[in-house]
Design a protein around this motif. Structure first.
Motif, PDB file in Angstrom:
ATOM      1  N   GLU A 241     -29.520  29.348   1.907  1.00 53.76           N
ATOM      2  CA  GLU A 241     -30.911  29.245   2.357  1.00 53.76           C
ATOM      3  C   GLU A 241     -31.712  28.325   1.427  1.00 53.76           C
ATOM      4  OE1 GLU A 241     -34.056  30.438   1.370  1.00 53.76           O
ATOM      5  OE2 GLU A 241     -33.385  30.946  -0.651  1.00 53.76           O
ATOM      6  N   VAL A 242     -32.719  27.680   1.998  1.00 56.27           N
ATOM      7  CA  VAL A 242     -33.521  26.739   1.225  1.00 56.27           C
ATOM      8  C   VAL A 242     -34.995  27.110   1.248  1.00 56.27           C
ATOM      9  CG1 VAL A 242     -33.582  25.184   3.221  1.00 56.27           C
ATOM     10  CG2 VAL A 242     -34.146  24.297   0.978  1.00 56.27           C
ATOM     11  N   GLY A 243     -35.439  27.720   2.343  1.00 56.64           N
ATOM     12  CA  GLY A 243     -36.871  27.970   2.551  1.00 56.64           C
ATOM     13  C   GLY A 243     -37.512  28.824   1.478  1.00 56.64           C
ATOM     14  N   ALA A 244     -36.840  29.915   1.098  1.00 58.59           N
ATOM     15  CA  ALA A 244     -37.456  30.834   0.145  1.00 58.59           C
ATOM     16  C   ALA A 244     -37.422  30.287  -1.279  1.00 58.59           C
ATOM     17  CB  ALA A 244     -36.746  32.193   0.204  1.00 58.59           C
ATOM     18  N   VAL A 245     -36.272  29.765  -1.691  1.00 56.10           N
ATOM     19  CA  VAL A 245     -36.169  29.326  -3.093  1.00 56.10           C
ATOM     20  C   VAL A 245     -37.033  28.096  -3.384  1.00 56.10           C
ATOM     21  CG1 VAL A 245     -33.977  30.298  -3.833  1.00 56.10           C
ATOM     22  CG2 VAL A 245     -33.987  28.163  -2.539  1.00 56.10           C
ATOM     23  N   ILE A 246     -37.244  27.253  -2.371  1.00 51.05           N
ATOM     24  CA  ILE A 246     -38.045  26.052  -2.650  1.00 51.05           C
ATOM     25  C   ILE A 246     -39.513  26.420  -2.846  1.00 51.05           C
ATOM     26  CG2 ILE A 246     -38.766  25.253  -0.333  1.00 51.05           C
ATOM     27  CD1 ILE A 246     -37.550  22.474  -1.249  1.00 51.05           C
ATOM     28  N   ILE A 247     -39.956  27.503  -2.154  1.00 52.73           N
ATOM     29  CA  ILE A 247     -41.351  27.921  -2.289  1.00 52.73           C
ATOM     30  C   ILE A 247     -41.569  28.653  -3.617  1.00 52.73           C
ATOM     31  CG2 ILE A 247     -43.161  29.412  -1.353  1.00 52.73           C
ATOM     32  CD1 ILE A 247     -42.080  28.813   1.436  1.00 52.73           C
ATOM     33  N   VAL A 248     -40.697  29.634  -3.923  1.00 55.49           N
ATOM     34  CA  VAL A 248     -40.955  30.432  -5.139  1.00 55.49           C
ATOM     35  C   VAL A 248     -40.366  29.782  -6.392  1.00 55.49           C
ATOM     36  CG1 VAL A 248     -41.049  32.577  -3.826  1.00 55.49           C
ATOM     37  CG2 VAL A 248     -38.914  31.897  -4.928  1.00 55.49           C
TER      38      VAL A 248
END
Lengths: 241, 234
Positions: free
Chosen positions: B170-177
């Motif tokens: 996954e990319v969505g969560a780690v890129i934000i936080v």
């Protein structure tokens, strides 16, 4: 014989069991005084399994009472072992299946090793101790559940149609184990719809149909001429509904 | 076309040379996702088993919620964790935003429902079969849970690996936080996104290949474990 047995007499008094609004067992009363092998006989759906499970305290009674010796049915589960129609075996080796019940009883590891070996030996399963239990043949699987029961050294063994899914050779093997349980002084109560099996094993017969107890008699007397007409037709080999 | 083959050449070069930049990113990815999965499993396995075995009011709702949360959108999880950890948020004082820890938390939230829901299903099915035996031999609740988790081990391991597959990809969560900070919170997926937008396709492709290889390895492990366990136990 009865005086030596702490769990006897088994007194079943006015027991009914209702599931989903349907009466499975209706007002059944009887007393079993003697050790040896009692057969719950009757056609499929007679309530044999249910009665056995009620006597083991697995299900709550809808009414009535069951007492083993001086104790209520719920307090003596640990002194009994039960063998089910479809062998319930854990996804482990044969030896580990026996180990599981011994661990639950808090046996020491030396004790466990000794009893595992002894029980498997007793059931003629020593050579398959390390095999995955669920890879064993049907007869070996059911023998293993009886060996597991033996390991617990219960005073009472309850069996629910243990040979219903087995071929004749496996049935003979399992019946031999059941017989040696009874010969060791344990009380054995077994449900079966198989009249020939009842004839081979029973010391005493309880005949059930539609959730009611129709007759209780010593095996010899029952087989030579039951007083209940329906039981008479059943042992004559007629289809009884 | 030329650009494409160049990208491949660069990717192969980076992989063969074990480029330190690339290695750093791969190792951080593994560290974050493995930590998240282990943390999630420690809580999700007993919870799933508990929900399977214990009737309580509202259990149906909890089961539906657990199943629904398996498909939580990563960006939404990222956003919520971001709001919690941002300086003005309720957990702002912890200073965790844009750290690997924040990424572990986010992935843990994503993976937890997967492991919990699959554990509940596995334990529930097995319990149907074992229930009368376990009650007959007088097993207590803890002993029942231990027996069922151990006997469901093949399927539970599959659930855990499925969770790992989701976390690592996954990319969505780690890129934000995480913020995709060089040498600090840059993982494989965020680097691929960044390098692709910069036009540095070699690095992106090299990481892409590793990511696919990890996915293949995880799935091979699932099949091997499943097959082996079937051999032994089913």
């Amino acid at each position: 014989m009865q005086s030596q047995h702490h769990m006897l007499p088994l007194v079943v008094n006015g027991v009914s069991y209702v599931a989903n609004g349907k009466a499975i067992i209706e007002d059944v009363s009887f007393t079993i005084h003697d050790a040896g092998l009692t057969i719950l006989l009757g056609p499929n759906g007679a309530g044999k399994s249910s009665l056995l499970k009620l006597c083991h305290g697995l299900w709550p009674l809808s009414s009535g009472s069951i007492r083993w010796g001086d104790a209520d049915v719920q307090d003596v589960k640990q002194k009994q072992a039960m063998v089910f129609q479809r062998p319930v075996l854990l996804r482990r080796s044969a030896a580990e299946n026996v180990d599981h019940v011994l661990k639950l009883r808090g046996a020491s590891s030396a004790e466990r090793a000794r009893v595992i070996e002894e029980s498997l030996q007793w059931a003629g399963l020593a050579n398959i101790a390390d095999m995955p239990a669920r890879k064993l043949s049907g007869g070996e699987q059911q023998s293993l559940t009886i060996a597991r029961a033996w390991a617990l050294n219960p005073e009472v063994l309850l069996l629910d149609e243990p040979t219903a899914n087995l071929d004749p050779a496996a049935t003979r093997r399992v019946e031999d184990l059941i017989r040696s349980f009874a010969e060791a002084g344990k009380k054995v109560i077994m449900a079966t719809h198989n009249i020939a099996q009842a004839r081979r094993l029973a010391d005493e017969v309880l005949f059930l149909n539609h959730g009611r107890l129709l007759e209780q008699a010593p095996a010899e007397q029952f087989m030579s001429g039951p007083s209940d007409p329906l039981a008479g037709r059943f042992i004559a080999g007629e289809l009884v509904e | 076309m030329n650009e494409f083959s160049n990208a491949f050449r660069t990717a192969a070069h980076l992989l063969v040379e074990m480029d330190p930049g690339l290695l750093e990113v791969v190792l951080l990815s593994l560290r974050v996702s493995l930590s998240a999965v282990i943390l999630a499993a420690v809580f999700a396995l007993p919870l799933g088993a508990f929900v399977a075995l214990t009737p309580f009011p509202g259990r149906r709702g909890v089961v539906i919620l657990m199943n629904a949360m398996m498909s939580l959108p990563p960006v939404v999880v990222g956003l919520v964790i971001y709001l919690l950890l941002s300086r003005t948020g309720p957990l702002g004082t912890t200073g965790l935003l844009f750290t690997p820890t924040a990424m572990i938390i986010a992935q843990c939230v994503l993976v937890f429902p997967i492991i919990a829901a699959l554990t509940r299903q596995t334990v529930f099915d097995l319990h149907e079969e074992y229930d009368e035996y376990l009650r007959s031999v007088g097993a207590g609740t803890r002993q029942k849970i231990a027996t069922l988790l151990w006997d469901g081990r093949a399927r539970l391991l599959t659930a855990i690996l499925a969770g790992f597959g989701r976390a690592i990809a996954e990319v969505g969560a780690v890129i934000i936080v995480g913020g995709n900070i060089l040498h600090s919170t840059r993982v494989m997926t965020t680097t691929i996104a960044l390098e692709t937008s910069k036009g540095d396709l070699g690095m992106a492709l090299g990481l892409g290949i590793i990511l696919v290889l990890i996915a293949v390895a995880v799935n091979t492990a699932v099949v091997t474990i499943g097959g082996g366990a079937n051999q032994r136990t089913v």
